[in-house]
Design a protein around this motif. Structure first.
Motif, PDB file in Angstrom:
ATOM      1  N   LYS A 115      53.986  41.708  27.045  1.00 40.61           N
ATOM      2  CA  LYS A 115      53.422  42.951  28.096  1.00 40.61           C
ATOM      3  C   LYS A 115      52.776  41.658  29.026  1.00 40.61           C
ATOM      4  N   PRO A 116      52.966  42.459  30.472  1.00 39.94           N
ATOM      5  CA  PRO A 116      51.951  40.986  30.988  1.00 39.94           C
ATOM      6  C   PRO A 116      50.998  41.798  31.761  1.00 39.94           C
ATOM      7  N   GLY A 117      49.600  41.214  31.240  1.00 36.81           N
ATOM      8  CA  GLY A 117      48.545  40.981  32.381  1.00 36.81           C
ATOM      9  C   GLY A 117      48.644  41.843  33.313  1.00 36.81           C
ATOM     10  N   ALA A 118      47.810  41.823  34.408  1.00 39.28           N
ATOM     11  CA  ALA A 118      46.842  42.413  34.859  1.00 39.28           C
ATOM     12  C   ALA A 118      46.741  40.847  35.992  1.00 39.28           C
ATOM     13  N   ILE A 119      47.457  40.996  36.668  1.00 42.42           N
ATOM     14  CA  ILE A 119      47.396  39.616  38.076  1.00 42.42           C
ATOM     15  C   ILE A 119      45.903  39.953  38.688  1.00 42.42           C
ATOM     16  N   GLU A 126      41.202  42.190  46.827  1.00 41.97           N
ATOM     17  CA  GLU A 126      42.351  44.388  47.510  1.00 41.97           C
ATOM     18  C   GLU A 126      43.248  43.598  46.527  1.00 41.97           C
ATOM     19  N   PHE A 127      43.906  42.581  46.786  1.00 40.94           N
ATOM     20  CA  PHE A 127      45.065  41.973  46.577  1.00 40.94           C
ATOM     21  C   PHE A 127      45.331  41.966  44.693  1.00 40.94           C
ATOM     22  N   SER A 128      44.462  42.031  43.738  1.00 44.95           N
ATOM     23  CA  SER A 128      44.283  42.244  42.654  1.00 44.95           C
ATOM     24  C   SER A 128      46.044  43.242  42.369  1.00 44.95           C
ATOM     25  N   GLN A 129      46.600  42.638  41.119  1.00 44.82           N
ATOM     26  CA  GLN A 129      47.937  43.861  40.958  1.00 44.82           C
ATOM     27  C   GLN A 129      47.512  44.276  39.955  1.00 44.82           C
ATOM     28  N   SER A 130      47.491  45.180  39.667  1.00 40.63           N
ATOM     29  CA  SER A 130      48.529  45.838  37.879  1.00 40.63           C
ATOM     30  C   SER A 130      49.326  45.594  37.082  1.00 40.63           C
ATOM     31  N   ASP A 158      47.571  50.616  40.269  1.00 37.22           N
ATOM     32  CA  ASP A 158      46.156  51.192  41.569  1.00 37.22           C
ATOM     33  C   ASP A 158      46.835  49.728  42.115  1.00 37.22           C
ATOM     34  N   ASP A 159      47.242  49.103  42.395  1.00 35.03           N
ATOM     35  CA  ASP A 159      47.722  48.025  43.230  1.00 35.03           C
ATOM     36  C   ASP A 159      48.211  48.448  44.655  1.00 35.03           C
TER      37      ASP A 159
END
Length: 228
Positions: A115-119, A126-130, A158-159
């Motif tokens: 399972k991938p983690g959040a980036i 503001e450019f972080s990714q779920s 919510d990205d």
């Protein structure tokens, strides 16, 4: 060596071609790609193992056979196996993060992965990714790859990517948790915009009818992003 006559050169756009028929013969055969598989955990990595599974349908509800599905994802720390990420904490070169498979006669596909983690983008939050998995679909009746993103119903969705689409479109990007499985399993069905017979140009390899095929009638068409 022959020199090109630039003055009289008449550039013509190379015509498009589909990925088929029978992408499975050249793209997932064992002798062709020893390290490209639908089991992403077998060569390394760590984290929560999961199964990502689903069915591909045409908009007429019929399953799509012999469709190439590829995924690419960050590891459980939210770091891609990519040169741009190699200096980040959590970078793990043993986890490739790329997988490939072909749908069967029921339109089914599956991947075993972490399972991938959040980036996290600390400099540009503001450019972080779920947590998500990138999915690419190549059907023999479609002349270009289709790209979408798979989020998880039990994680944040919510990205800035999912915020670009409508609420109804966003619902087609979320994998649902399947209960009662040994490994955590997520179901993500994909619906293409078109009839099955137009999406897949070849008949089934065995030529035999399959009983009790899944029916995707009534499912919303999957939202696909556009390459820029």
């Amino acid at each position: 060596m022959t020199k090109l006559d630039q003055e009289h050169l008449d550039p013509i756009r190379t015509p498009q071609q589909t990925v088929g028929p029978y992408a499975s013969l050249g793209l997932v055969a064992d002798e062709a790609n020893d390290h490209i598989t639908n089991d992403l955990v077998e060569d390394g990595g760590q984290g929560q193992e999961i199964i990502l599974q689903g069915n591909l349908f045409g908009s007429d509800g019929k399953p799509l056979f012999n469709v190439l599905v590829e995924i690419w994802q960050a590891n459980s720390e939210g770091v891609f196996n990519h040169p741009a990420f190699k200096d980040r904490e959590g970078y793990d070169p043993s986890f490739v993060g790329f997988g490939r498979t072909i749908t069967d006669e029921r339109g089914a596909y599956s991947f075993r992965t972490f399972k991938p983690g959040a980036i996290l983008e600390n400099d540009y939050p503001e450019f972080s990714q779920s947590p998500h998995i990138l999915a690419f679909v190549h059907a023999s009746g479609v002349s270009y790859p289709l790209y979408t993103r798979i989020y998880f119903e039990d994680e944040s969705q919510d990205d800035h990517f999912i915020q670009q689409v409508s609420e109804e479109e966003a619902k087609t990007l979320i994998a649902k948790k399947v209960e009662g499985t040994d490994l955590p399993t997520y179901q993500f069905d994909i619906v293409l915009d078109g009839d099955a017979e137009d999406m897949v140009l070849e008949s089934k390899l065995g030529g035999e009818e399959v009983d009790d095929l899944p029916d995707g009638s009534g499912k919303a068409k999957t939202y696909f992003f556009h390459f820029k």
